[in-house]
Each structure stands twice: as C-alpha cells, then as structure tokens.
Motif scaffolding. Structure first.
Motif, PDB file in Angstrom:
ATOM      1  N   TYR A  68      -1.877  -5.124   5.315  1.00  0.00           N
ATOM      2  CA  TYR A  68      -0.947  -5.241   4.186  1.00  0.00           C
ATOM      3  C   TYR A  68       0.598  -5.734   4.724  1.00  0.00           C
ATOM      4  O   TYR A  68       0.727  -5.696   6.017  1.00  0.00           O
TER       5      TYR A  68
ATOM      6  N   ASP B 186      -4.746   6.541  -0.059  1.00  0.00           N
ATOM      7  CA  ASP B 186      -3.842   5.546  -0.364  1.00  0.00           C
ATOM      8  C   ASP B 186      -4.016   4.969  -1.956  1.00  0.00           C
ATOM      9  O   ASP B 186      -4.567   5.743  -2.555  1.00  0.00           O
ATOM     10  N   SER B 187      -3.013   4.373  -2.106  1.00  0.00           N
ATOM     11  CA  SER B 187      -2.898   3.820  -3.637  1.00  0.00           C
ATOM     12  C   SER B 187      -4.124   3.088  -4.327  1.00  0.00           C
ATOM     13  O   SER B 187      -4.264   2.624  -5.426  1.00  0.00           O
TER      14      SER B 187
ATOM     15  N   VAL C 230       3.804  -1.094   3.640  1.00  0.00           N
ATOM     16  CA  VAL C 230       3.304   0.152   3.648  1.00  0.00           C
ATOM     17  C   VAL C 230       4.408   1.183   3.051  1.00  0.00           C
ATOM     18  O   VAL C 230       5.360   1.313   3.901  1.00  0.00           O
TER      19      VAL C 230
ATOM     20  N   GLY D 121      -0.438   8.148  -4.274  1.00  0.00           N
ATOM     21  CA  GLY D 121      -0.342   6.976  -3.453  1.00  0.00           C
ATOM     22  C   GLY D 121       0.061   5.764  -4.503  1.00  0.00           C
ATOM     23  O   GLY D 121       0.933   5.095  -3.974  1.00  0.00           O
TER      24      GLY D 121
ATOM     25  N   ARG E 104       3.412   3.244  -4.098  1.00  0.00           N
ATOM     26  CA  ARG E 104       3.094   1.824  -4.112  1.00  0.00           C
ATOM     27  C   ARG E 104       4.348   1.286  -5.277  1.00  0.00           C
ATOM     28  O   ARG E 104       4.827   0.318  -4.744  1.00  0.00           O
TER      29      ARG E 104
ATOM     30  N   LEU F  70      -4.242  -1.416   9.271  1.00  0.00           N
ATOM     31  CA  LEU F  70      -3.319  -1.348   8.026  1.00  0.00           C
ATOM     32  C   LEU F  70      -2.253  -2.192   8.054  1.00  0.00           C
ATOM     33  O   LEU F  70      -2.005  -2.993   7.143  1.00  0.00           O
TER      34      LEU F  70
ATOM     35  N   LEU G 209       0.717  -1.224   0.046  1.00  0.00           N
ATOM     36  CA  LEU G 209      -0.117  -0.009  -0.051  1.00  0.00           C
ATOM     37  C   LEU G 209       0.889   1.271   0.063  1.00  0.00           C
ATOM     38  O   LEU G 209       1.825   1.199   0.698  1.00  0.00           O
TER      39      LEU G 209
ATOM     40  N   LEU H 114       0.947   5.434   0.805  1.00  0.00           N
ATOM     41  CA  LEU H 114      -0.013   6.229   1.404  1.00  0.00           C
ATOM     42  C   LEU H 114       0.493   7.724   1.327  1.00  0.00           C
ATOM     43  O   LEU H 114       1.685   8.015   1.433  1.00  0.00           O
TER      44      LEU H 114
END
Ligand SMILES: [Zn+2]
Length: 433
Positions: free
Chosen positions: A316, A247-248, A319, A410, A414, A312, A235, A237
C-alpha cells in the motif's frame, strides 16, 4: 529526494569478554540501584519527618533538600565496600537520579487519586494494619537486587563507544577504574545501518541473567517521496481485540493459531509458578521455565508483527490507523496484562517506519474521529454505538446499509486518508500556487 536524520534502537545479546568486564557491569548495575535507593530513602525520611497528606503531590528536590549525586557518593564513601561507586561509569549513577525524577512526576500525575495498593488494603482487612504513604500506588519504591531489572546506560562522547571488526562493543569506564575500557562480544543478527553514529548504549540482563545490549544510533536516511499522484492504494486498519485488526477490504490480520498455543502454554506455566512458594527451589526452577518461554513468545510475536508490517508497507501507498489509547485497551486484555503487551502500538511503529522508508504515508486519525459510529456509505453517525462494544454488526437508519462493525471502521479510516490527501497534502500546495 530528501535526507532525514533518524534515531533507532537495536537490541543484541552479548557476552562480556572477561570476568573483569562482567563484574564491572554488575558494579554499574549496583551503582544505579544504590543511587536510586538513596533517593528513595531520602524521600521517605522527609515524608515521615514532615508528614504527608494523601492526595498531595510529592515535594520537589529543592523542598526536600535532596543531596546531589556527588554528595551521595561522598557520604557513602565513608562506608566499607562502596569504593566501587567511584570506579564505575558516572552515567550509571546520574541515570538513577533521572529515573527517580521521572518516578516522582509519574506519581504526581495521579497523586490526587490517593489509591492504595491491593496488597495493602488486604493487609488492612485481615491484620488491621493501616496503610501508609509507602503503600500508595505509584510511590517510588526501593529497587531490590532480586526483583528489579538490572541495567545502566552510558553515552557516547568523542567516539569512546564503538564496535570493532570482530563485533566487539567497546565501552568507556570511569577514570578511577582499573579497567581502561570494557568490552562485550555482540551476537549480531542484524548489522547497524551504514554510516550510523552510536548515541547511547544500555547494558542489561534479561530474566535468565544473560547479557543484552540496546544500542541507539542516529543516521541519515534518503527518503524518496512517491509523490501525491502516486498515492493510490490506501488501506484503513481498525484495531480489533479478536482479530488484531480488520482492514478496509474486510480482511482480518489472521494472528497465527500456533502463536496462541504458545501463549496459552505460557499462561499455564505462569499459573503453576504462582502456586509455588516464592523463593523455594522449585519456584526458582519454574521461574526460569517461565522466563525462557516468555522470551520465546515475545520474539515470535515481534517477528510476526515485523513481517505483517513489511507486507502491508510493500502493498500500500498509505495506511490509516486510529490514534487509540492503547494503554487503556491493554488493561482489558487478559494476555496483555501480565505481559505488558503493546502489540498494536509496536505494530503501528513498525508500519510507520517501513512505509516512510519507501517514501509512503502513515496517517493517524485523531482520537475524536468516530470511526466505528459513522456509516461509511452515507456518513451519518449512529450514536447508539457509542460506548457499546458488543454490537458486531448494524444497519444504518439513514441509508439502510448493513455493516460489519470492524470492516465499516476500516472503511471510515480509509475515507479519512483520502480526505487527508486533499486537506493536508494538497491544500498547502494550492495555497502556494
Ligand atoms: Zn448510512
């Protein structure tokens, strides 16, 4: 599986177990403050005697012949009422010296700017009083009994700091003190991690005059790496002023509305306070209202940040965030200004350790990474966006893809994470093979 040594701080509210303990703590706060003020007075005296050119750095301890903490104590001992300096924790006095040194180096970093405080410039304009070196921004200043944060820190030596089975914290005193130790009952909502060693403890009072204890511990944590092939859910951010982050996947952080209501309420009470006569009874009452509300808002926000980071970290494997200069951003935020809010900075910290606890990855893209300008589809940079913060969406000149500004950033973060796996995680393994 690997074992890592981790340092972490825990803050608890507490109650001194006796009146003697309570007054002892106040003596420690007093010693810390007095020692700091003695250093400040010596600096001012030196500058007045030897002159100071605005824009220069401050003299070193050696240049200004700064007395040692011991010497300060000895001279003060001849004065009535200062015996307590020998009866309080030696760390409380030494700490002041360290803080003073920090204040000097902080000033030196910006000394060349030679900026005066707003209040001094106003005085010059209205009353014609010329500002002096004392009015320079960042100049170490006297800590007043009323307006400074009361605290002192003491360090664990041979286990002379410990918490007993009744959640009472035991702290050492000075050899000359009448008390062999002081104790404070902790209001623990969260226990310290298993097998943790206490490194140092700061005793302080909050804005409402209640006692708080910050305990820094060290402990070993077993970290099981999830392994590179398992890094699948990545992810990005992007920090966003309006939404906290985007976020992505295009999702916004959704900072809850009812917290904002609380913050508005706080701002209102603060405005009320600012209109009252400082030091008056009404002012004092309103100050408490603001302090209470402030604590509440801070705790609520912290709680939300922890929960969000936790969610999160569970969802994930990696990040990716930007390495932003959050202080610069903080200054542009209205709420941040009076609350010293570093919400996103803390959030990154929580996220980092919550991910790492699970053997997952927290990656910071460097400041030079142009996450907002790069087209996440074709990779061409749209330099027109540089320094422009008002454009919320744009179309790529090269591939004609339309982008929501924050979502695109985002996605770029990523992508940075995906490359990071290749370049940082995998490349050394390939070399080794
Ligand atoms: Zn493009």
């Amino acid at each position: 599986m690997s074992v890592e040594t981790v340092n972490r701080g825990y803050v608890y509210s507490g109650t001194p177990t006796s009146d003697e303990a309570e007054s002892y703590f106040h003596q420690c706060f007093g010693a810390n403050r007095l020692m700091y003020n003695l250093h400040t007075a010596h600096l001012y005296e030196y500058l007045e005697k030897n002159g100071y050119t605005i824009g220069d750095k401050l003299p070193t301890f050696k240049e200004m012949g700064m007395p040692t903490v011991k010497e300060f104590k000895q001279t003060r001992m001849n004065e009535e009422g200062n015996k307590y300096l020998y009866e309080v924790d030696a760390f409380a006095s030494n700490e002041a010296k360290q803080h003073f040194k920090k204040a000097i180096s902080a000033f030196d970093k910006n000394a060349f700017k030679g900026q005066f405080k707003k209040s001094a410039l106003k005085r010059q304009k209205t009353l014609g009083i010329e500002p002096t070196f004392r009015d320079l921004k960042g100049m170490p200043k006297f800590h007043s009994r009323k307006n400074s944060k009361l605290s002192y820190t003491t360090f664990n030596q041979h286990d002379n700091i410990f918490i007993d089975e009744n959640k009472v914290l035991h702290l050492p005193t000075a050899r000359k003190s009448k008390l062999s130790e002081v104790t404070i009952k902790l209001n623990t909502h969260r226990p310290l991690p298993n097998g943790s060693r206490i490194k140092h403890v700061t005793v302080m009072t909050n804005a409402q005059g209640k006692f708080e204890v910050s305990i820094t511990v060290e402990f070993e944590m077993e970290v099981e790496s999830i392994g590179i092939p398992a890094v699948e859910r990545i992810l990005g951010l992007d920090y966003s002023q309006a939404n906290f982050f985007v976020d992505s996947e295009g999702k916004k952080a959704n900072y809850p509305h009812y917290y904002l209501v609380m913050e508005e309420c706080l701002a209102k009470e603060q405005r009320k306070l600012s209109r009252m006569v400082q030091g008056s009874k009404r002012w004092e009452r309103q100050r408490l209202v603001v302090a209470k509300l402030n604590t509440k808002v801070v705790n609520q926000r912290k709680d939300w940040l922890h929960k969000k980071a936790y969610a999160l970290a569970n969802r994930y494997d990696m990040v990716v965030v930007e390495d932003l200069d959050l202080r610069a951003i903080g200054q542009t935020l209205k709420l941040a200004k009076n609350q010293q809010d570093n919400g996103f900075g803390n959030f990154r910290l929580y996220l980092k350790y919550k991910l790492e606890q699970q053997g997952k990855y927290f990656v910071k893209a460097p400041k030079t990474f142009a996450s907002t300008q790069i087209c996440s589809d074709c990779g061409v940079k749209n330099t027109a966006l540089k320094g422009d913060i008002s454009t919320r969406d744009w179309t790529c000149d090269h591939c004609h893809e339309w982008h929501d500004r924050d979502h695109n950033a985002g996605l770029n973060l990523r992508n940075y994470g995906i490359r990071w796996i290749d370049e940082v995680l995998l490349a050394p393994l390939l070399v080794a093979a």
